[in-house]
Design a protein around this motif. Structure first.
Motif, PDB file in Angstrom:
ATOM      1  N   ASN A 107       5.646   2.176   1.648  1.00 60.85           N
ATOM      2  CA  ASN A 107       5.926   3.611   1.799  1.00 60.85           C
ATOM      3  C   ASN A 107       5.621   4.092   3.227  1.00 60.85           C
ATOM      4  O   ASN A 107       5.030   5.155   3.419  1.00 60.85           O
ATOM      5  CB  ASN A 107       5.121   4.440   0.790  1.00 60.85           C
ATOM      6  CG  ASN A 107       5.474   4.074  -0.642  1.00 60.85           C
ATOM      7  OD1 ASN A 107       6.626   3.744  -0.935  1.00 60.85           O
ATOM      8  ND2 ASN A 107       4.488   4.093  -1.521  1.00 60.85           N
ATOM      9  N   GLY A 108       5.965   3.288   4.202  1.00 62.65           N
ATOM     10  CA  GLY A 108       5.794   3.667   5.606  1.00 62.65           C
ATOM     11  C   GLY A 108       4.397   3.440   6.160  1.00 62.65           C
ATOM     12  O   GLY A 108       4.173   3.611   7.354  1.00 62.65           O
ATOM     13  N   GLY A 142       3.041   5.964  15.951  1.00 65.43           N
ATOM     14  CA  GLY A 142       2.902   7.043  14.977  1.00 65.43           C
ATOM     15  C   GLY A 142       2.807   6.570  13.529  1.00 65.43           C
ATOM     16  O   GLY A 142       2.797   7.389  12.616  1.00 65.43           O
ATOM     17  N   TYR A 143       2.766   5.262  13.331  1.00 68.63           N
ATOM     18  CA  TYR A 143       2.594   4.748  11.963  1.00 68.63           C
ATOM     19  C   TYR A 143       1.135   4.913  11.538  1.00 68.63           C
ATOM     20  O   TYR A 143       0.225   4.812  12.363  1.00 68.63           O
ATOM     21  CB  TYR A 143       2.917   3.245  11.900  1.00 68.63           C
ATOM     22  CG  TYR A 143       4.365   2.895  12.103  1.00 68.63           C
ATOM     23  CD1 TYR A 143       5.333   3.204  11.138  1.00 68.63           C
ATOM     24  CD2 TYR A 143       4.778   2.209  13.258  1.00 68.63           C
ATOM     25  CE1 TYR A 143       6.663   2.854  11.338  1.00 68.63           C
ATOM     26  CE2 TYR A 143       6.110   1.861  13.457  1.00 68.63           C
ATOM     27  CZ  TYR A 143       7.041   2.175  12.486  1.00 68.63           C
ATOM     28  OH  TYR A 143       8.352   1.833  12.679  1.00 68.63           O
ATOM     29  N   ALA A 144       0.926   5.127  10.243  1.00 68.39           N
ATOM     30  CA  ALA A 144      -0.428   5.101   9.685  1.00 68.39           C
ATOM     31  C   ALA A 144      -0.793   3.632   9.467  1.00 68.39           C
ATOM     32  O   ALA A 144       0.018   2.855   8.959  1.00 68.39           O
ATOM     33  CB  ALA A 144      -0.454   5.865   8.372  1.00 68.39           C
ATOM     34  N   ASP A 162       6.905  -3.330   0.638  1.00 67.38           N
ATOM     35  CA  ASP A 162       8.284  -3.130   1.107  1.00 67.38           C
ATOM     36  C   ASP A 162       8.626  -4.143   2.203  1.00 67.38           C
ATOM     37  O   ASP A 162       9.756  -4.575   2.353  1.00 67.38           O
ATOM     38  CB  ASP A 162       8.455  -1.717   1.689  1.00 67.38           C
ATOM     39  CG  ASP A 162       8.175  -0.630   0.663  1.00 67.38           C
ATOM     40  OD1 ASP A 162       8.410  -0.877  -0.539  1.00 67.38           O
ATOM     41  OD2 ASP A 162       7.707   0.460   1.073  1.00 67.38           O
ATOM     42  N   GLU A 163       7.590  -4.449   3.011  1.00 61.72           N
ATOM     43  CA  GLU A 163       7.768  -5.410   4.105  1.00 61.72           C
ATOM     44  C   GLU A 163       6.476  -6.198   4.253  1.00 61.72           C
ATOM     45  O   GLU A 163       5.394  -5.688   3.938  1.00 61.72           O
ATOM     46  CB  GLU A 163       8.032  -4.696   5.453  1.00 61.72           C
ATOM     47  CG  GLU A 163       9.310  -3.889   5.489  1.00 61.72           C
ATOM     48  CD  GLU A 163       9.553  -3.240   6.867  1.00 61.72           C
ATOM     49  OE1 GLU A 163       9.162  -3.837   7.909  1.00 61.72           O
ATOM     50  OE2 GLU A 163      10.121  -2.138   6.892  1.00 61.72           O
ATOM     51  N   VAL A 211      10.477  -1.675   9.902  1.00 58.45           N
ATOM     52  CA  VAL A 211       9.194  -1.482  10.605  1.00 58.45           C
ATOM     53  C   VAL A 211       8.818  -2.780  11.332  1.00 58.45           C
ATOM     54  O   VAL A 211       8.414  -2.764  12.499  1.00 58.45           O
ATOM     55  CB  VAL A 211       8.073  -1.064   9.615  1.00 58.45           C
ATOM     56  CG1 VAL A 211       6.731  -0.950  10.321  1.00 58.45           C
ATOM     57  CG2 VAL A 211       8.433   0.238   8.915  1.00 58.45           C
ATOM     58  N   THR A 212       9.000  -3.908  10.662  1.00 58.20           N
ATOM     59  CA  THR A 212       8.723  -5.221  11.253  1.00 58.20           C
ATOM     60  C   THR A 212       9.547  -5.401  12.532  1.00 58.20           C
ATOM     61  O   THR A 212       9.020  -5.801  13.575  1.00 58.20           O
ATOM     62  CB  THR A 212       9.063  -6.344  10.246  1.00 58.20           C
ATOM     63  OG1 THR A 212       8.373  -6.088   9.024  1.00 58.20           O
ATOM     64  CG2 THR A 212       8.688  -7.707  10.786  1.00 58.20           C
TER      65      THR A 212
END
Ligand code: PXG
Length: 285
Positions: free
Chosen positions: A195-196, A224-226, A241-242, A271-272
């Motif tokens: 979920n990001g 900016g990713y958590a 998810d990844e 994201v990867t």
């Protein structure tokens, strides 16, 4: 041109680069090492690797009898002498030669070795399509037996995990810790995206504090990713998810299948890919 190996301040041709069979590095895996990478003639995160090397040595009561700055210079010299611009550096210190007994006391001549060579990379296909891994039944060393933050010359724990991976047809294998939580792979750290949010086992899980891991955490936060360093179970991996691995050799390698479970959509995630692109930009800057 023969490869030149640096030992205790001197360069030797590969065939003349030798240490004693009484060295406790050979007899007991008594010593520590680092694996570094050179990109376009620059050693990536040299200071961080030097710090980890001296900390690994300090942890096993091994004094490195040369200043950090001098050793860093020797690494650059060894790369230059071998005309290696993009390559791999193995830095080693052994306890030195002693007697046929565990006591390190008689060992008075630690051997510092620098090998600079070409690097064997994962095939491009792994990055394009992602890799499949399995969970090894061999757990990571208990931190109270030998702390995994020590990059010791005794890598049998990881080798046994690696063999399980190879036997299952996988290039890497996931290793759990003594609690059954996710620790790391045999020569890479592991990350999940759900979920990001990016998560990775904390150093307390009994893992090597990877320098690529730290770099990726930094890049992710800047983007900016958590990012969460936390306890992760195999279930978390299966439903992520990844999933990707980080390491000096692998950089950032996407994982698309774990223990026969397809991760996310079964292809490297966005994201990867984003983090790998940013990592590439950083190492080439
Ligand atoms: N965990 C373990 C157990 C490792 O050995 C990593 C994580 C990743 O750490 P870095 O600092 O590289 O991001 C490692 C690193 C080799 C080789 O020759 C192995 C490593 C590094 C470089 C080369 O197999 N292991």
């Amino acid at each position: 041109m023969a490869l030149k190996i640096w030992i205790n301040g001197e360069l030797f041709d590969k065939e003349n680069a030798k240490i004693s069979v009484f060295d406790h590095g050979l007899l007991y895996g008594d010593g520590v090492f680092e694996g570094l990478r050179s990109y376009s003639g620059n050693v990536f995160k040299l200071d961080e690797h030097m710090d980890r090397f001296y900390e690994s040595a300090a942890s096993i009561l091994l004094n490195v009898p040369i200043e950090k700055a001098e050793l860093a210079k020797a690494i650059k010299l060894t790369l230059a002498e071998n005309n290696i611009v993009d390559g791999y550096v193995r830095l080693i210190i052994t306890r030195g030669s002693g007697t046929l007994g565990l006591d390190p006391e008689p060992c008075s001549n630690p051997q510092i070795i620098i090998i600079a060579d070409k690097i064997k990379l994962y095939p491009q296909e792994f990055y394009d399509n992602g890799l499949e891994i399995i969970t090894a039944s061999t757990i990571r060393n208990h931190p109270n037996a030998l702390n995994s933050r020590v990059k010791s010359l005794n890598y049998l724990n990881n080798i046994m995990g690696k063999v399980e991976g190879t036997q299952a047809g996988c290039a890497e294998a996931l290793m759990l810790n003594h609690n059954g939580d996710v620790a790391e792979c045999t020569a890479d750290n592991i990350f999940l995206v759900k979920n990001g949010v990016i998560s990775t086992p904390s150093v307390d899980a009994g893992i090597l504090a990877g320098i690529t891991r730290d770099t990726v955490i930094e890049i992710a936060k800047e983007t900016g990713y958590a990012v969460s360093e936390c306890t992760l179970s195999r279930h978390d991996v299966y439903v992520s998810d990844e999933c990707f691995l980080t390491g000096t050799a692998a950089e950032i390698a996407p994982i698309v299948k774990v223990d026969q479970r397809v991760i996310g959509t079964g292809i490297p995630g966005k994201v990867t890919k984003d983090l790998h692109a940013k990592f590439h930009a950083l190492v080439r800057s």
